[in-house]
Write a protein that holds these residues in place. Structure first.
Motif, short mmCIF file in Angstrom:
data_model
loop_
_atom_site.label_atom_id
_atom_site.label_comp_id
_atom_site.label_asym_id
_atom_site.label_seq_id
_atom_site.Cartn_x
_atom_site.Cartn_y
_atom_site.Cartn_z
N THR A 286 38.30 48.62 38.18
CA THR A 286 39.27 48.64 39.28
C THR A 286 40.66 48.75 38.68
O THR A 286 40.93 48.24 37.58
N PRO A 289 47.54 47.55 41.53
CA PRO A 289 48.33 48.27 42.52
C PRO A 289 49.26 49.29 41.88
O PRO A 289 49.73 49.12 40.75
N VAL A 479 43.83 52.71 46.03
CA VAL A 479 44.92 52.20 45.17
C VAL A 479 46.17 53.05 45.34
O VAL A 479 47.28 52.52 45.49
#
Length: 504
Positions: A286, A289, A479
């Motif tokens: 992952t 941000p 994202v």
């Protein structure tokens, strides 16, 4: 018999005759100009009128957007508050010698609205194809390495506005945004973003790696001579090329500034073997941000074939002003939505037809067809897809091939001259005394610089060339975000409704 009396002169005419104006001028009757003069006057007045109207509308559009955001600059700020800041990227347009064409577009059409809203901006300069891609990848790698740092820098006791912590800097970046000028800039940025988050974290000196490759390709070998090349010691494997990793940076770094690239990685000479260097190189599942992206439409017409487009663009300045102001307004008002990725992911059967970084390689003909009949990728990855046909004629590969062929055809003669003079096998000619020939070390440094430039341009062209889609990673979904004006949404929704009503 006398003729009829002359007509009585009016008072104004009599007064003008006494001023010295010829009588023929006062008695002349007005008439229409000739056919050629009428054509000239009609054409000139039409062009000037259209130009004046276009510039008038451009000023009105810019003023209307400035009036809508200038109240933000009047809001009070605290003594430690900083204005919102965005980062601007404008990659070099292929075929254009002016590497700042995209930045000039930003300053002329986007900057006025940002300045009116008191938003600061930071322009990241790039000079050639691929610079933005390598710069973005290097920035991401540095961010990943910093996350493994065991001892982060201590926070200063007295923290002023100019001394921000890493967390505060990161928060300010997320509050700002990233401005990408044109589709070619989007391609380079996402290619570097994917490369940085998918690659390993080992620091690699591009100059040192390429120098070793060039030293082992046999170009510097001497056939039939037992003497070692000039600059090499007694059989040691030390490369005579003075790369930055072989030089003390405090004393000799300034001597080799032409070899310095803004996007090169840090030197390996200062790397230590501590535990902090052995970081986990596994790409994360992952991503953290990411600042929102502002996609600004930008086209650059290069070549004689696009002269009509240049003329039309010159007399339609208001369209570019509207596009730039609308994009800037979306950023100022923080109108954000999620970045729309590809609708259909490539299957395993299409791996063989994939281009650089895993994108599907579409031909220019397919790109032109999909402009009206479909999308090769879908979503925001098709941003300004039609502009790729403007880039197609400007491939740098033929010029690089010709330059490389010309350089390597003259290199053996120059190398033989340098070795003969270094060993004292002959004296310099008069021409060589006036223009000293390069030594072997200088030839190696020159070759390294040229190969670095050529290979960087080739890598940049592979990322932006027509027919290659925008780099995409599924980890980007959710994202990445993008600024989009609500006015554009309303306009597109209106067009869809009108089309639906018309077809029904």
């Amino acid at each position: 018999m006398d003729g009829p009396p002359p007509p009585r002169k009016s008072g104004v005419r009599a007064a003008l005759e006494y001023t010295g104006i010829p009588q023929s001028w006062l008695s002349a009757r007005p008439r229409l100009p000739s056919r050629n003069w009428l054509i000239f006057i009609t054409f000139t007045s039409s062009v000037l009128s259209y130009y004046t109207y276009d510039r008038y509308r451009a000023r009105k559009i810019r003023a209307s957007y400035i009036d809508r955001v200038k109240h933000l600059s009047e809001e009070p700020m605290g003594s430690k508050d900083l204005p919102r800041q965005v980062t601007v990227y404008g990659a070099k347009w292929p075929g254009d010698e002016d590497h700042q064409a995209a930045i000039k577009f930003f300053k002329k059409y986007v900057k006025p609205v940002l300045v009116a809203a008191a938003i600061d901006y930071d322009i990241v300069p790039t000079r050639q194809l691929g610079d933005l891609m390598r710069l973005t990848a290097s920035s991401v790698v540095n961010q990943r390495r910093a996350s493994f740092a065991p001892n982060p820098p201590a926070t200063p006791l007295m923290n002023v506005a100019t001394q921000l912590t890493q967390e505060q800097k990161r928060a300010r970046e997320l509050e700002g945004g990233i401005v990408l000028i044109g589709r070619h800039t989007l391609k380079e940025y996402l290619a570097g973003l994917k490369q940085g988050w998918s690659g390993r974290l080992e620091q690699v000196d591009r100059e040192e790696q390429l120098a070793q490759e060039l030293a082992a390709d046999g170009t510097w070998d001497e056939t039939g001579v037992d003497k070692p090349p000039v600059g090499v010691g007694d059989g040691s494997d030390v490369d005579p090329l003075p790369t930055r990793s072989r030089l003390p940076p405090s004393r000799n770094a300034a001597l080799f500034l032409p070899l310095t690239l803004p996007n090169s990685s840090p030197s390996l000479g200062n790397a230590s073997t501590s535990e902090s260097d052995f970081v986990d190189s596994t790409p994360p599942s992952t991503l953290p941000p990411h600042p929102p992206l502002l996609l600004v439409p930008f086209t650059n017409y290069i070549g004689f074939r696009y002269v009509p487009h240049m003329i039309w663009s010159f007399f339609n300045e208001r369209q570019k002003v509207h596009q730039g102001c609308e994009a800037a307004y979306a950023l100022v008002m923080d109108q954000v939505r999620e970045f729309r990725g590809p609708e259909v992911l490539p299957s395993d059967d299409t791996v063989a037809s994939m281009g650089i970084n895993g994108e599907k390689a579409y031909s220019v003909e397919e790109t032109d067809v999909t402009k009206t009949h479909g999308s090769p990728q879908g979503g925001d990855l098709d941003f300004m897809l039609w502009s790729e046909r403007l880039i197609a004629p400007h491939s740098p590969l033929p010029y690089i091939s010709d330059a490389r062929k010309s350089y390597y055809s003259s290199l053996p003669t120059r190398l033989a001259t340098a070795r003969q003079l270094a060993r004292g096998e002959r004296e310099m000619t008069k021409e060589e005394q006036n223009n000293l020939p390069a030594s072997e070390v200088e030839l190696r440094a020159e070759r390294l610089g040229k190969e670095l430039k050529w290979r960087a341009q080739e890598g940049g062209w592979k990322a932006v060339r027509p027919g290659v889609g925008v780099s995409w990673d599924e980890r980007f979904r959710g994202v990445l975000k993008v600024f989009e004006s609500t006015e554009r949404k309303d306009h597109e929704r209106t067009l869809v409704l009108e089309t639906h009503v018309g077809t029904s």
